[in-house]
Design a protein around this motif. Structure first.
Motif, PDB file in Angstrom:
ATOM      1  N   VAL A   1       0.781  -1.298   0.109  1.00 26.45           N
ATOM      2  CA  VAL A   1       0.173  -0.284  -0.147  1.00 26.45           C
ATOM      3  C   VAL A   1       1.154   1.486   0.377  1.00 26.45           C
ATOM      4  CG1 VAL A   1      -1.821   1.694   1.166  1.00 26.45           C
ATOM      5  CG2 VAL A   1      -1.782  -1.426   0.861  1.00 26.45           C
ATOM      6  N   THR A   2       1.416   2.191  -1.115  1.00 25.72           N
ATOM      7  CA  THR A   2       1.943   3.568  -1.519  1.00 25.72           C
ATOM      8  C   THR A   2       0.598   4.364  -1.246  1.00 25.72           C
ATOM      9  OG1 THR A   2       2.169   2.897  -3.229  1.00 25.72           O
ATOM     10  CG2 THR A   2       3.719   2.204  -1.849  1.00 25.72           C
ATOM     11  N   LEU A   3      -0.657   4.302  -1.737  1.00 23.68           N
ATOM     12  CA  LEU A   3      -1.281   5.338  -1.949  1.00 23.68           C
ATOM     13  C   LEU A   3      -2.550   5.861  -1.240  1.00 23.68           C
ATOM     14  CD1 LEU A   3      -2.910   7.069  -3.888  1.00 23.68           C
ATOM     15  CD2 LEU A   3      -5.053   5.206  -4.521  1.00 23.68           C
ATOM     16  N   ALA A   4      -2.328   7.335  -0.480  1.00 22.83           N
ATOM     17  CA  ALA A   4      -2.878   7.654   0.499  1.00 22.83           C
ATOM     18  C   ALA A   4      -3.244   8.982   0.563  1.00 22.83           C
ATOM     19  CB  ALA A   4      -1.434   8.060   1.493  1.00 22.83           C
ATOM     20  N   THR A   5      -4.225   9.000   1.462  1.00 24.83           N
ATOM     21  CA  THR A   5      -4.879  10.657   1.266  1.00 24.83           C
ATOM     22  C   THR A   5      -4.883  11.547   2.432  1.00 24.83           C
ATOM     23  OG1 THR A   5      -6.259  10.124  -1.189  1.00 24.83           O
ATOM     24  CG2 THR A   5      -7.054  12.246   0.505  1.00 24.83           C
ATOM     25  N   HIS A   6      -3.556  12.183   2.489  1.00 21.66           N
ATOM     26  CA  HIS A   6      -3.579  12.139   4.235  1.00 21.66           C
ATOM     27  C   HIS A   6      -3.478  11.346   5.126  1.00 21.66           C
ATOM     28  CE1 HIS A   6      -5.451  16.093   3.193  1.00 21.66           C
ATOM     29  NE2 HIS A   6      -6.630  15.631   3.405  1.00 21.66           N
ATOM     30  N   ASN A   7      -4.222  10.710   5.761  1.00 21.07           N
ATOM     31  CA  ASN A   7      -3.432   9.370   7.043  1.00 21.07           C
ATOM     32  C   ASN A   7      -3.979   8.549   6.534  1.00 21.07           C
ATOM     33  OD1 ASN A   7      -5.326   9.999   8.200  1.00 21.07           O
ATOM     34  ND2 ASN A   7      -4.798  10.043  10.107  1.00 21.07           N
ATOM     35  N   GLN A   8      -4.213   8.538   5.293  1.00 25.13           N
ATOM     36  CA  GLN A   8      -6.071   7.389   4.965  1.00 25.13           C
ATOM     37  C   GLN A   8      -5.091   7.063   3.163  1.00 25.13           C
ATOM     38  OE1 GLN A   8      -9.097   6.188   5.752  1.00 25.13           O
ATOM     39  NE2 GLN A   8      -8.625   4.428   4.052  1.00 25.13           N
ATOM     40  N   GLY A   9      -4.726   5.208   4.174  1.00 26.72           N
ATOM     41  CA  GLY A   9      -4.168   4.329   3.276  1.00 26.72           C
ATOM     42  C   GLY A   9      -5.019   3.739   1.656  1.00 26.72           C
ATOM     43  N   TYR A  10      -5.211   3.421   0.919  1.00 31.10           N
ATOM     44  CA  TYR A  10      -6.221   2.885  -0.397  1.00 31.10           C
ATOM     45  C   TYR A  10      -4.952   1.250  -1.028  1.00 31.10           C
ATOM     46  CZ  TYR A  10      -9.012   6.793   0.962  1.00 31.10           C
ATOM     47  OH  TYR A  10     -10.183   7.870   0.645  1.00 31.10           O
ATOM     48  N   PHE A  11      -6.069   0.235  -1.247  1.00 33.37           N
ATOM     49  CA  PHE A  11      -5.837  -0.294  -2.137  1.00 33.37           C
ATOM     50  C   PHE A  11      -6.877  -0.892  -3.020  1.00 33.37           C
ATOM     51  CE2 PHE A  11      -4.784  -4.998  -3.916  1.00 33.37           C
ATOM     52  CZ  PHE A  11      -2.715  -4.829  -4.764  1.00 33.37           C
ATOM     53  N   PRO A  12      -6.628  -0.815  -3.749  1.00 35.12           N
ATOM     54  CA  PRO A  12      -5.157  -0.933  -4.938  1.00 35.12           C
ATOM     55  C   PRO A  12      -5.518   0.761  -5.158  1.00 35.12           C
ATOM     56  CG  PRO A  12      -6.713  -1.296  -6.282  1.00 35.12           C
ATOM     57  CD  PRO A  12      -6.962  -1.169  -4.612  1.00 35.12           C
ATOM     58  N   ASP A  13      -4.283   1.192  -6.237  1.00 37.80           N
ATOM     59  CA  ASP A  13      -4.195   2.894  -7.132  1.00 37.80           C
ATOM     60  C   ASP A  13      -4.598   2.240  -8.310  1.00 37.80           C
ATOM     61  OD1 ASP A  13      -2.133   1.238  -8.289  1.00 37.80           O
ATOM     62  OD2 ASP A  13      -0.788   2.710  -7.288  1.00 37.80           O
ATOM     63  N   THR A  14      -4.826   0.646  -8.758  1.00 40.97           N
ATOM     64  CA  THR A  14      -5.554   1.637 -10.259  1.00 40.97           C
ATOM     65  C   THR A  14      -5.955  -0.306 -10.344  1.00 40.97           C
ATOM     66  OG1 THR A  14      -4.171   1.363 -12.483  1.00 40.97           O
ATOM     67  CG2 THR A  14      -3.536   0.146 -10.888  1.00 40.97           C
ATOM     68  N   VAL A  15      -7.255  -0.112 -11.169  1.00 41.24           N
ATOM     69  CA  VAL A  15      -7.822  -1.369 -11.210  1.00 41.24           C
ATOM     70  C   VAL A  15      -7.469  -2.771 -10.973  1.00 41.24           C
ATOM     71  CG1 VAL A  15      -9.787  -2.806 -12.763  1.00 41.24           C
ATOM     72  CG2 VAL A  15      -9.875  -0.240 -12.148  1.00 41.24           C
ATOM     73  N   SER A  16      -7.243  -3.797 -10.553  1.00 39.76           N
ATOM     74  CA  SER A  16      -6.526  -4.383 -10.511  1.00 39.76           C
ATOM     75  C   SER A  16      -7.173  -6.333 -10.791  1.00 39.76           C
ATOM     76  CB  SER A  16      -5.903  -4.732  -8.810  1.00 39.76           C
ATOM     77  OG  SER A  16      -4.817  -5.443  -9.637  1.00 39.76           O
ATOM     78  N   LYS A  17      -8.164  -6.554 -12.121  1.00 37.18           N
ATOM     79  CA  LYS A  17      -8.183  -7.793 -12.022  1.00 37.18           C
ATOM     80  C   LYS A  17      -7.467  -8.928 -11.270  1.00 37.18           C
ATOM     81  CE  LYS A  17      -9.216 -10.575 -15.345  1.00 37.18           C
ATOM     82  NZ  LYS A  17      -9.431 -11.789 -17.148  1.00 37.18           N
TER      83      LYS A  17
END
Length: 234
Positions: free
Chosen positions: A139-155
């Protein structure tokens, strides 16, 4: 996890063709390096960001240097080498840093499993003698202190979830371990706004018993250390 040799500092010029990046070294030389990340790298690959490179010390390799770390414009360190996630997760498992996974024994990496014979990142036996299948995600995608997965559509990530559900249906234990390689992230969520199918699949998988955990890490140019469990919000 310590980097074997001191990392070399540079400034990012551009990332392109997914696996390549041009950087400017401190001596002014411009070189092309390997970028070990298949994702969008949103917020991690802006021109003029400071980066750190590992040296293979192999002059015969086409791209001698590998991009390891980047410092974003907010001052956060991020590991863009997704291959590091499994290694760091393995250290956390070995040292029982995640309370829900304490007692998992006989850990083995990259084991074949499931009906389609795919590979799981870590396999072990828990304290109840259940086969335990651990899928690691970086996980490397962040908005402020919130991380997200995935950072692109992932089949591929979606297929992994379905395989984990199959393992739970067969009476085993299965989980996703989000390894957070961004120093500013304090919690992790499925990225509804990027891949709603994956987010829906996470919620469905949790309903049938797939477990979700996140691992926070300390990142420095000398190494990356697993620290503590972070909240996972679905």
């Amino acid at each position: 996890m310590l980097f074997h040799n001191p990392l070399r500092q540079a400034v990012l010029i551009k990332r392109y063709k997914r696996f390549l990046a041009d950087v400017k070294l401190e001596n002014g030389d411009i070189i092309t390096v390997h970028c070990p990340n298949t994702g969008a790298m949103t917020g991690c690959a802006e021109p003029s960001m400071r980066v750190w490179l590992s040296d293979s010390a192999n002059p015969k390799r086409k791209y001698r240097y590998t991009w390891e770390l980047v410092e974003d414009f907010a001052g956060h360190l991020i590991c863009v080498n997704t291959h590091r996630a499994n290694q760091i997760a393995g250290e956390a498992l070995d040292h029982n840093l995640l309370a829900p996974l304490q007692g998992v024994q006989n850990l083995r990496a990259e084991q074949k499993y499931g009906y389609d014979n795919r590979r799981i990142d870590w396999f072990g036996i828990d304290s109840q003698q259940r086969h335990t299948f651990i899928e690691v995600k970086s996980v490397t995608l962040a908005t402020h202190n919130q991380g997200y997965f995935p950072d692109t559509v992932s089949k591929r990530a979606l297929e992994h979830l379905r395989s984990l559900q199959d393992m739970v249906t067969d009476g085993h234990r299965a989980l996703v371990l989000y390894t957070v390689l961004h120093s500013g992230i304090e919690q992790v969520s499925a990225a509804d706004h990027i891949d709603p199918k994956y987010a829906d699949a996470c919620r469905a998988a949790r309903e049938v018993g797939v477990e979700f955990y996140a691992l926070g890490c300390k990142l420095t140019p000398t190494g990356i250390s697993p620290l503590r469990e972070l909240p996972v919000l679905m």
